[in-house]
Design a protein around this motif. Structure first.
Motif, PDB file in Angstrom:
ATOM      1  N   LEU A  64       0.825  -1.126   0.143  1.00  0.00           N
ATOM      2  CA  LEU A  64      -0.063   0.091   0.203  1.00  0.00           C
ATOM      3  C   LEU A  64       0.889   1.154  -0.021  1.00  0.00           C
ATOM      4  CD1 LEU A  64      -2.978   0.755   0.238  1.00  0.00           C
ATOM      5  CD2 LEU A  64      -2.926   0.894   2.655  1.00  0.00           C
ATOM      6  N   ALA A  65       2.025   1.304   0.779  1.00  0.00           N
ATOM      7  CA  ALA A  65       2.727   2.168   0.429  1.00  0.00           C
ATOM      8  C   ALA A  65       3.373   2.594  -0.652  1.00  0.00           C
ATOM      9  CB  ALA A  65       3.909   2.253   1.425  1.00  0.00           C
ATOM     10  N   GLY A  66       3.703   1.649  -1.379  1.00  0.00           N
ATOM     11  CA  GLY A  66       4.061   1.621  -3.062  1.00  0.00           C
ATOM     12  C   GLY A  66       3.092   2.516  -3.880  1.00  0.00           C
ATOM     13  N   VAL A  67       1.843   1.995  -3.500  1.00  0.00           N
ATOM     14  CA  VAL A  67       0.855   2.909  -4.153  1.00  0.00           C
ATOM     15  C   VAL A  67       0.656   4.310  -3.738  1.00  0.00           C
ATOM     16  CG1 VAL A  67      -1.934   2.852  -4.386  1.00  0.00           C
ATOM     17  CG2 VAL A  67      -0.677   0.737  -4.391  1.00  0.00           C
ATOM     18  N   GLY A  68       1.092   4.490  -2.268  1.00  0.00           N
ATOM     19  CA  GLY A  68       1.008   5.832  -1.932  1.00  0.00           C
ATOM     20  C   GLY A  68       2.150   6.834  -2.561  1.00  0.00           C
ATOM     21  N   ILE A  69       3.396   6.201  -2.672  1.00  0.00           N
ATOM     22  CA  ILE A  69       4.289   6.948  -3.290  1.00  0.00           C
ATOM     23  C   ILE A  69       4.121   7.173  -4.948  1.00  0.00           C
ATOM     24  CG2 ILE A  69       6.741   6.908  -4.005  1.00  0.00           C
ATOM     25  CD1 ILE A  69       7.325   5.556  -1.332  1.00  0.00           C
ATOM     26  N   ALA A  70       3.961   6.068  -5.493  1.00  0.00           N
ATOM     27  CA  ALA A  70       3.878   6.073  -7.028  1.00  0.00           C
ATOM     28  C   ALA A  70       2.620   6.549  -7.640  1.00  0.00           C
ATOM     29  CB  ALA A  70       4.222   4.951  -7.503  1.00  0.00           C
ATOM     30  N   LEU A  71       1.389   6.461  -6.863  1.00  0.00           N
ATOM     31  CA  LEU A  71       0.142   7.126  -7.702  1.00  0.00           C
ATOM     32  C   LEU A  71      -0.443   8.032  -6.606  1.00  0.00           C
ATOM     33  CD1 LEU A  71      -1.050   3.516  -8.706  1.00  0.00           C
ATOM     34  CD2 LEU A  71       0.001   5.157  -9.952  1.00  0.00           C
ATOM     35  N   ILE A  72      -0.866   7.631  -5.344  1.00  0.00           N
ATOM     36  CA  ILE A  72      -1.359   8.564  -4.695  1.00  0.00           C
ATOM     37  C   ILE A  72      -0.705   9.942  -4.354  1.00  0.00           C
ATOM     38  CG2 ILE A  72      -2.799   8.916  -2.357  1.00  0.00           C
ATOM     39  CD1 ILE A  72      -3.056   5.823  -2.505  1.00  0.00           C
TER      40      ILE A  72
ATOM     41  N   LYS B  77      13.245  -4.502  11.719  1.00  0.00           N
ATOM     42  CA  LYS B  77      14.168  -5.248  10.873  1.00  0.00           C
ATOM     43  C   LYS B  77      13.495  -5.517   9.617  1.00  0.00           C
ATOM     44  CE  LYS B  77      12.254  -9.573  12.973  1.00  0.00           C
ATOM     45  NZ  LYS B  77      12.374 -10.765  13.668  1.00  0.00           N
ATOM     46  N   HIS B  78      12.177  -5.341   9.267  1.00  0.00           N
ATOM     47  CA  HIS B  78      11.527  -5.596   8.113  1.00  0.00           C
ATOM     48  C   HIS B  78      11.393  -4.453   7.112  1.00  0.00           C
ATOM     49  CE1 HIS B  78       9.186  -9.198   9.922  1.00  0.00           C
ATOM     50  NE2 HIS B  78      10.250  -9.311   9.528  1.00  0.00           N
ATOM     51  N   PHE B  79      12.012  -2.989   7.707  1.00  0.00           N
ATOM     52  CA  PHE B  79      12.113  -2.179   6.911  1.00  0.00           C
ATOM     53  C   PHE B  79      12.512  -2.296   5.304  1.00  0.00           C
ATOM     54  CE2 PHE B  79      12.360   1.566  10.192  1.00  0.00           C
ATOM     55  CZ  PHE B  79      11.252   1.058  10.783  1.00  0.00           C
ATOM     56  N   THR B  80      13.382  -3.077   4.985  1.00  0.00           N
ATOM     57  CA  THR B  80      14.074  -3.296   3.716  1.00  0.00           C
ATOM     58  C   THR B  80      12.740  -4.199   2.964  1.00  0.00           C
ATOM     59  OG1 THR B  80      15.110  -5.235   4.653  1.00  0.00           O
ATOM     60  CG2 THR B  80      16.213  -3.259   3.971  1.00  0.00           C
ATOM     61  N   ALA B  81      12.102  -4.839   3.768  1.00  0.00           N
ATOM     62  CA  ALA B  81      10.858  -5.723   2.994  1.00  0.00           C
ATOM     63  C   ALA B  81       9.706  -4.651   2.742  1.00  0.00           C
ATOM     64  CB  ALA B  81      10.275  -6.901   3.971  1.00  0.00           C
ATOM     65  N   VAL B  82       9.691  -3.696   3.648  1.00  0.00           N
ATOM     66  CA  VAL B  82       8.434  -2.609   3.256  1.00  0.00           C
ATOM     67  C   VAL B  82       9.039  -1.889   1.646  1.00  0.00           C
ATOM     68  CG1 VAL B  82       7.648  -0.367   3.764  1.00  0.00           C
ATOM     69  CG2 VAL B  82       7.775  -2.182   5.418  1.00  0.00           C
ATOM     70  N   VAL B  83      10.381  -1.443   1.620  1.00  0.00           N
ATOM     71  CA  VAL B  83      10.985  -0.720   0.430  1.00  0.00           C
ATOM     72  C   VAL B  83      10.685  -1.959  -0.793  1.00  0.00           C
ATOM     73  CG1 VAL B  83      12.569   0.344  -0.486  1.00  0.00           C
ATOM     74  CG2 VAL B  83      12.218   0.555   1.899  1.00  0.00           C
ATOM     75  N   PHE B  84      11.135  -2.858  -0.477  1.00  0.00           N
ATOM     76  CA  PHE B  84      10.972  -3.878  -1.642  1.00  0.00           C
ATOM     77  C   PHE B  84       9.583  -3.974  -2.057  1.00  0.00           C
ATOM     78  CE2 PHE B  84      11.279  -8.493  -3.230  1.00  0.00           C
ATOM     79  CZ  PHE B  84      11.828  -8.325  -4.523  1.00  0.00           C
ATOM     80  N   ALA B  85       8.549  -4.021  -1.124  1.00  0.00           N
ATOM     81  CA  ALA B  85       7.096  -4.271  -1.530  1.00  0.00           C
ATOM     82  C   ALA B  85       6.504  -3.057  -2.318  1.00  0.00           C
ATOM     83  CB  ALA B  85       6.293  -4.402  -0.309  1.00  0.00           C
TER      84      ALA B  85
END
Length: 550
Positions: free
Chosen positions: A162-170, A384-392
């Motif tokens: 959802l964060a990816g949608v937030g950055i790229a589209l929203i 520890k999961h921050f990199t996974a958030v970015v990858f998503a």
């Protein structure tokens, strides 16, 4: 306990503040929905205002009506008057995401295939209705397994996608709108930064969104009437779109074309389902004993009925229930808010306000929503999961680029065909980008979950994610090489499309087998037992110097 303390009252003084907050949130979502479709995709406004708005308003009314009844019932059961009704409204990510990624693109594709504008608009509307009805049905069905679903997918996948949608589209698309008319847009954005990001109180406690909309709109019309705008001034239309919604089965017409959009719609349903559970927990902690099953049932029914009446955005229980409680709101505010939105959709005064507010004023609100979505992904996720958030987030960026590539006004159809069919030393980059963005929310969710499992050294579970991705990619459910996002059987493809789809499938399969086998290695077992290995995110954060105390 005095009788006045236990007598249930439908209305109380704090309901006024609750009512205003509830309608501003819902009207902002409706403004997003209309602005995206009409101004971004040149979608027929009469379909938005005559059909989408009234149907969507029905969902908001139905949900708030039943939450009002539930609030009264709980107060009577517990012999108190202190329980606040659960607020319900339009889910902002869905109100933004479905127009951006389903209805608008479907409309553009149908037009490019030679369909008349109004016919394409109606067919895209049917698809939007079908998505909402299915999302509502999912929420109702999830009552029995919602808790298991919540625990099965790491937050890095759920919130990272959802964060990816937030950055790229929203976020990014509205940023272009802000700087397309910067005097108005930047002023509105600055007010939101001041009041909502920095948390500085405005005079008389005026809500930040309300102030940004009013000041930005007044500034726009003053500049427009005085000739001070750098763009053509569009005077607001006084036309009211009056329509009375009723349940019908036109959503079935959208089922014929819904398959390419299911990988987008399903994650929105999952996110709100889990959100409803979290909201219920938040309300319970604040002293209001709501049950997840009741909240999911009411929200699911509201979403289904809204979709049956023509709505194109799902509802959700609002996360701010404790905030409404602190305002002193009781039961009446949800009833009043639902009625205001319902009548506004039916008699057209909401569409008038949407016409009155320029895109450059709405855009900063979308940017604020984007920032909140992205920030929440990190706040609610273990460090520890921050990199996974970015990858998503990456699939959403690919989706944004794919939207530009598949727009015939940017890349002519003949040129796009050439870019997606020629194999050189690598697979066609354009086709790979389109495939990466296909089913982007679902892909991001699985990618984020996959990497989170790897970080936790649970390689067998990571392998399951990869095998699931391989199966979905085989049928084009995710990473579809069809330019329009359609599903297929891999063996029916040819040329570059077949080669690209096959490589996605094999890539997931091979890595899945590798991770499964690596889970039995000594190094993996030691890391899992000792949890001694630091993650990339933790090592990176340690390198950042702490701010010196002043």
């Amino acid at each position: 306990m005095a009788e006045s303390d236990t007598q249930v009252k439908l209305f109380r003084g704090g309901d006024i503040n609750g009512f205003l907050s509830l309608i501003v949130d819902n009207m902002a979502c409706l403004s997003f929905l209309a602005g995206i479709l009409i101004f971004t995709f040149d979608y027929p406004a009469d379909i938005v205002y005559n059909y989408m708005f009234p149907g969507t308003a029905v969902g908001v009314f139905v949900g708030n009506f039943f939450f009002t009844i539930l609030g009264v019932k709980l107060n009577k059961q517990h012999k108190t008057n202190k329980i606040t009704s659960m607020p319900l409204g339009l889910d902002a990510p869905s109100a933004i995401g479905l127009p951006l990624t389903v209805i608008g693109p479907a409309f553009v594709i149908m037009k490019s295939n030679g369909m008349a504008v109004h016919e394409a608009g109606m067919n895209a509307w049917y698809i939007g209705m079908a998505c909402v009805v299915l999302i509502g049905a999912f929420k109702i069905a999830s009552i029995t397994f919602a808790d298991k679903l919540r625990n099965a997918i790491p937050n890095a996948g759920l919130l990272g996608s959802l964060a990816g949608v937030g950055i790229a589209l929203i976020g990014f698309l509205p940023l272009i709108e802000v700087f397309s008319e910067p005097i108005v847009g930047v002023v509105s954005l600055g007010i939101l930064f001041y009041a909502l990001i920095a948390g500085i109180r405005l005079p008389k406690n005026i809500p930040g969104i309300f102030a940004a909309i009013v000041i930005g709109t007044i500034l726009y019309h003053i500049l427009g009437l005085s000739g001070g705008l750098s763009v053509t001034y569009a005077a607001p239309s006084a036309k009211l779109y009056i329509n009375f919604p009723y349940p019908h089965l036109d959503f079935l017409k959208g089922m014929e074309n819904i398959l390419p959009y299911l990988p987008i719609a399903v994650p929105f349903a999952i996110l709100v389902t889990i959100g409803d559970i979290n909201v219920t927990a938040s309300a319970t902690e604040a002293g209001d004993p709501y049950k997840p099953k009741s909240v999911l049932l009411i929200d699911g029914l509201a979403t289904v009925l809204g979709g049956l009446c023509g709505g194109v955005s799902q509802t959700t229980a609002y996360v701010g229930q404790p905030a409404y409680k602190r305002m002193g709101a009781g039961q009446g505010y949800t009833l009043l808010g639902g009625l205001f939105i319902l009548f506004g959709g039916m008699f057209g005064y909401i569409s008038f306000f949407v016409n009155l507010i320029p895109t450059a004023v709405l855009a900063p609100i979308l940017i604020f929503v984007s920032l909140e979505i992205v920030a929440q992904a990190f706040i609610a996720t273990p460090k520890k999961h921050f990199t996974a958030v970015v990858f998503a987030m990456f699939p959403s960026i690919a989706r944004y680029i794919a939207i530009q590539m598949t727009n015939p006004t940017i890349v002519p159809t003949d040129q796009l065909k050439s870019l997606t069919t020629k194999i050189g030393t690598t697979l066609p980059e354009t086709l790979v980008t389109i495939a990466l963005g296909s089913g982007f929310i679902f892909v991001g969710m699985l990618w984020g979950g996959l990497l989170a499992e790897v970080i936790d050294k649970r390689l067998k579970r990571a392998a399951v994610y990869l095998f699931a991705l391989a199966i979905f990619a085989f049928f084009g459910i995710v990473n579809s090489v069809d330019i329009q996002g359609g599903m297929y059987f891999l063996w029916n493809l040819h040329g570059a499309a077949r080669a690209t789809a096959l490589n996605f499938f094999l890539g997931y399969i091979v890595l899945g087998i590798m991770f499964f086998l690596m889970s039995f290695t000594r190094g993996c077992k030691e890391a899992l037992a000792g949890e001694s290995a630091t993650t990339f995110a933790e090592r990176t954060l340690k390198k950042i110097p702490k701010k010196a105390n002043s």
